[in-house]
Design a protein around this motif. Structure first.
Motif, PDB file in Angstrom:
ATOM      1  N   ILE A 200      -2.710   1.716   5.496  1.00 62.01           N
ATOM      2  CA  ILE A 200      -0.859   2.548   5.009  1.00 62.01           C
ATOM      3  C   ILE A 200       0.112   2.449   5.256  1.00 62.01           C
ATOM      4  O   ILE A 200       1.183   2.546   3.930  1.00 62.01           O
ATOM      5  CB  ILE A 200      -2.188   3.681   5.292  1.00 62.01           C
ATOM      6  CG1 ILE A 200      -3.488   4.252   4.891  1.00 62.01           C
ATOM      7  CG2 ILE A 200      -1.463   5.273   5.121  1.00 62.01           C
ATOM      8  CD1 ILE A 200      -4.429   5.057   5.681  1.00 62.01           C
ATOM      9  N   TYR A 201       0.105   2.322   6.450  1.00 65.52           N
ATOM     10  CA  TYR A 201       1.857   2.175   6.793  1.00 65.52           C
ATOM     11  C   TYR A 201       2.408   1.093   5.924  1.00 65.52           C
ATOM     12  O   TYR A 201       3.612   1.374   6.272  1.00 65.52           O
ATOM     13  CB  TYR A 201       1.913   2.255   8.120  1.00 65.52           C
ATOM     14  CG  TYR A 201       1.098   3.389   8.784  1.00 65.52           C
ATOM     15  CD1 TYR A 201       2.322   4.293   9.081  1.00 65.52           C
ATOM     16  CD2 TYR A 201       0.094   3.733   9.816  1.00 65.52           C
ATOM     17  CE1 TYR A 201       1.366   5.453   9.579  1.00 65.52           C
ATOM     18  CE2 TYR A 201       0.172   4.680  10.443  1.00 65.52           C
ATOM     19  CZ  TYR A 201       0.728   6.165  10.269  1.00 65.52           C
ATOM     20  OH  TYR A 201       0.341   7.620  10.348  1.00 65.52           O
ATOM     21  N   ALA A 204       2.942   1.874   3.240  1.00 67.36           N
ATOM     22  CA  ALA A 204       4.725   3.157   2.671  1.00 67.36           C
ATOM     23  C   ALA A 204       5.963   3.275   3.398  1.00 67.36           C
ATOM     24  O   ALA A 204       6.232   2.810   2.756  1.00 67.36           O
ATOM     25  CB  ALA A 204       4.351   4.478   3.889  1.00 67.36           C
ATOM     26  N   GLU A 205       5.629   1.630   3.701  1.00 69.05           N
ATOM     27  CA  GLU A 205       6.694   1.020   4.662  1.00 69.05           C
ATOM     28  C   GLU A 205       7.288  -0.424   4.334  1.00 69.05           C
ATOM     29  O   GLU A 205       8.268  -1.031   4.069  1.00 69.05           O
ATOM     30  CB  GLU A 205       6.889   0.985   5.827  1.00 69.05           C
ATOM     31  CG  GLU A 205       6.927   2.074   6.572  1.00 69.05           C
ATOM     32  CD  GLU A 205       7.163   2.109   7.922  1.00 69.05           C
ATOM     33  OE1 GLU A 205       7.216   0.405   8.368  1.00 69.05           O
ATOM     34  OE2 GLU A 205       6.953   2.634   8.660  1.00 69.05           O
ATOM     35  N   GLN A 206       6.598  -0.497   2.641  1.00 72.01           N
ATOM     36  CA  GLN A 206       7.552  -1.667   1.471  1.00 72.01           C
ATOM     37  C   GLN A 206       9.358  -1.899   1.732  1.00 72.01           C
ATOM     38  O   GLN A 206       9.812  -2.942   1.337  1.00 72.01           O
ATOM     39  CB  GLN A 206       6.907  -1.761   0.520  1.00 72.01           C
ATOM     40  CG  GLN A 206       5.582  -2.131   0.338  1.00 72.01           C
ATOM     41  CD  GLN A 206       4.208  -2.235  -1.276  1.00 72.01           C
ATOM     42  OE1 GLN A 206       5.163  -1.350  -1.668  1.00 72.01           O
ATOM     43  NE2 GLN A 206       3.500  -3.266  -0.697  1.00 72.01           N
ATOM     44  N   ALA A 299      -1.530   6.102  -1.300  1.00 68.64           N
ATOM     45  CA  ALA A 299      -0.895   5.645  -0.470  1.00 68.64           C
ATOM     46  C   ALA A 299       1.034   5.989  -0.084  1.00 68.64           C
ATOM     47  O   ALA A 299       1.974   5.867   0.462  1.00 68.64           O
ATOM     48  CB  ALA A 299      -0.893   4.058  -0.353  1.00 68.64           C
ATOM     49  N   LYS A 300       0.965   6.072  -2.157  1.00 68.76           N
ATOM     50  CA  LYS A 300       3.009   6.189  -2.622  1.00 68.76           C
ATOM     51  C   LYS A 300       3.600   7.082  -2.185  1.00 68.76           C
ATOM     52  O   LYS A 300       4.220   7.247  -1.782  1.00 68.76           O
ATOM     53  CB  LYS A 300       2.507   6.121  -3.648  1.00 68.76           C
ATOM     54  CG  LYS A 300       2.460   4.639  -4.430  1.00 68.76           C
ATOM     55  CD  LYS A 300       2.619   4.569  -5.745  1.00 68.76           C
ATOM     56  CE  LYS A 300       2.927   3.296  -6.354  1.00 68.76           C
ATOM     57  NZ  LYS A 300       2.725   3.079  -8.067  1.00 68.76           N
ATOM     58  N   ASN A 302       3.034  11.063   0.827  1.00 69.45           N
ATOM     59  CA  ASN A 302       3.379  11.475   2.048  1.00 69.45           C
ATOM     60  C   ASN A 302       1.418  12.574   2.044  1.00 69.45           C
ATOM     61  O   ASN A 302       0.813  12.293   3.144  1.00 69.45           O
ATOM     62  CB  ASN A 302       3.908  12.570   1.917  1.00 69.45           C
ATOM     63  CG  ASN A 302       3.940  12.742   3.590  1.00 69.45           C
ATOM     64  OD1 ASN A 302       3.562  12.001   4.922  1.00 69.45           O
ATOM     65  ND2 ASN A 302       4.261  13.868   3.959  1.00 69.45           N
ATOM     66  N   ARG A 305      -1.539   9.968   1.836  1.00 66.50           N
ATOM     67  CA  ARG A 305      -1.267   9.324   3.304  1.00 66.50           C
ATOM     68  C   ARG A 305      -2.066  10.024   4.036  1.00 66.50           C
ATOM     69  O   ARG A 305      -2.844   9.348   4.498  1.00 66.50           O
ATOM     70  CB  ARG A 305       0.019   8.764   3.541  1.00 66.50           C
ATOM     71  CG  ARG A 305       0.791   7.682   2.813  1.00 66.50           C
ATOM     72  CD  ARG A 305       1.771   6.983   4.254  1.00 66.50           C
ATOM     73  NE  ARG A 305       2.866   8.031   3.685  1.00 66.50           N
ATOM     74  CZ  ARG A 305       3.991   8.022   2.519  1.00 66.50           C
ATOM     75  NH1 ARG A 305       4.100   7.039   1.740  1.00 66.50           N
ATOM     76  NH2 ARG A 305       4.745   8.836   2.541  1.00 66.50           N
ATOM     77  N   LYS A 306      -1.701  10.973   4.206  1.00 62.46           N
ATOM     78  CA  LYS A 306      -2.400  12.462   5.289  1.00 62.46           C
ATOM     79  C   LYS A 306      -3.885  11.995   4.738  1.00 62.46           C
ATOM     80  O   LYS A 306      -4.793  12.259   6.025  1.00 62.46           O
ATOM     81  CB  LYS A 306      -2.136  13.824   5.268  1.00 62.46           C
ATOM     82  CG  LYS A 306      -0.453  13.393   5.659  1.00 62.46           C
ATOM     83  CD  LYS A 306       0.413  15.310   5.306  1.00 62.46           C
ATOM     84  CE  LYS A 306       1.861  15.322   6.401  1.00 62.46           C
ATOM     85  NZ  LYS A 306       1.803  16.606   6.533  1.00 62.46           N
TER      86      LYS A 306
END
Length: 428
Positions: A200-201, A204-206, A299-300, A302, A305-306
């Motif tokens: 997931i991270y 999220a951090e691409q 995942a895009k 917030n 993602r939670k």
């Protein structure tokens, strides 16, 4: 690396799900002929009670009651820099099992670099791995310590498999494809939620990863030989007779970094690389794409993602669970990675004409997450301790292939059930 310290190796976050398996593997390796009586090691984490429970469990499983008193216990917390520094000062190598690494990994690396300890992790998070290179490579080089990421299933089979294939081709290897297959037993398979969270991270951090790469400023690796053609998003692999999809985990990024290092520092011909995952029949492909689509969409955002973090079992269709796999699931699972390579025969200029030699190799092993990963990680640590003369002369932040290319690492993996072999190659 540091000498004269109480321990050669410390397992950090040893009470976590993966850390327990790594601690068990260290205990097993410590009793082998090469390391017997010489590997002083410890477990580290926040709770003495939990760490002692891990040692009690390992001692009972391996029939080694002496572990409960012989193995050191170091109390430290990833949120307490002084405690991490105290841990790093006591050992030559830290096996860092904390995760997700994007959240918890950097303080451990920082403590190791500042206090002269090498560090091995099993991260599959490119933004963490390359961020560590950006921020700590120069200092690690100055201190003479080796920070080696992705030393688990991500990305030992792929990175070392490329080198193995390259070394076994009589000629110049210029292009390589890998095809990963996971084989499940009657109990099926699953992974711990920590691996799910790491994925997931990564998504999220691409944007952060792109920024890191711009800051590093590496030049593109030159394409030598015929350009490798990328296959489709879903395709039938005639060579393996299975449907396949691109494998988008950290393997391609790690292999690229290794090839850049070998080309830049050792003047070796870089290998073009593409990674794929074999999904079997068309029905399996559809299920895989369905899960992947849900994952990408949620995942895009917030809030998405939670939800993914809170309900891993639901969104992964049971493949990721908070309790992780059972022992029977672990015992029944294995992996196989097939490499299809092409290149140019001895004496032929790879910049002229079409490739004229091919090779097929294989890396296979036990369950990837909690058997193969601990074995690979521990052997990476052992290699740092035992093959010092074959390591790069300077410390730094390395990929496995870059730091271990001239060592006995592949031989060590072969002896521990992660087997490298040539399936076919041109006749002499």
């Amino acid at each position: 690396m540091a000498t004269g310290r109480p321990f050669e190796m410390v397992v950090f976050a040893a009470s976590g799900f993966t850390g327990q398996h790594v601690a068990e593997e260290v205990a097993r390796v410590a009793s082998e002929e090469e390391m017997r009586g010489s590997l002083r090691w410890a477990v580290a984490g926040r709770s003495r009670e939990k760490l002692q429970a891990v040692l009690d469990k390992v001692a009972a499983k391996l029939g080694k009651p002496e572990l409960k008193s012989e193995v050191g216990i170091i109390l430290c917390d990833v949120s307490d820099p002084s405690s991490l520094a105290n841990m790093a000062k006591q050992t030559a190598v830290v096996l860092n099992c904390v995760g997700p690494y994007s959240i918890f990994g950097e303080p451990v690396v920082k403590a190791c670099v500042e206090n002269g300890a090498s560090c091995v992790d099993i991260s599959g998070e490119p933004q963490f791995l390359e961020g560590i290179y950006l921020n700590y490579n120069d200092e690690a080089e100055e201190k003479g310590v080796y920070i080696v990421g992705s030393c688990g299933f991500d990305s030992i089979p792929a990175d070392m498999g490329v080198l193995f294939t390259k070394n076994n081709l009589k000629g110049t290897l210029t292009a390589l494809e890998s095809f990963l297959t996971i084989n499940f037993g009657p109990e099926g398979a699953c992974l711990h939620e920590g691996t799910w969270q790491s994925a997931i991270y990564v998504l999220a951090e691409q944007g952060k990863l792109k920024k890191i790469r711009r800051q590093i400023g590496h030049k593109p690796i030159p394409v030598i030989g015929a350009k490798l053609k990328r296959r489709g998003e879903v395709f039938y692999c005639n060579e393996l007779q299975k449907y396949s999809v691109p494998f988008t985990e950290s393997d391609p990024a790690v292999v690229t970094r290794t090839q850049r290092y070998l080309h830049t520092h050792l003047q070796e011909t870089p290998v073009q690389y593409a990674a794929y995952f074999t999904a079997g029949g068309l029905g399996s492909v559809i299920k895989l794409m369905f899960v992947g689509l849900w994952f990408l969409i949620f995942a895009k955002f917030n809030c998405g993602r939670k939800l993914l973090i809170k309900y891993p079992e639901f969104f992964s269709r049971g493949y990721f669970r908070k309790e992780g796999p059972t022992e029977k699931q672990i015992e029944g699972t294995s992996f196989e990675m097939i490499f299809l390579g092409e290149g140019y025969s001895l004496g032929k200029d790879p910049q002229q004409g079409k490739p004229d030699v091919k090779i097929c190799t294989r890396v296979k092993g036990p369950e990837p997450g909690y058997v193969a990963t601990p074995r690979a990680m521990v052997q990476a640590g052992v290699t740092l301790l035992k093959d010092k003369s074959s390591l790069p002369k300077k410390g730094g932040v390395y990929t496995p292939g870059a730091v271990f290319s001239k060592t006995k690492f592949i031989d060590r993996l072969n002896k521990h059930g992660i087997e490298f072999s040539v399936i076919s190659k041109p006749e002499a």
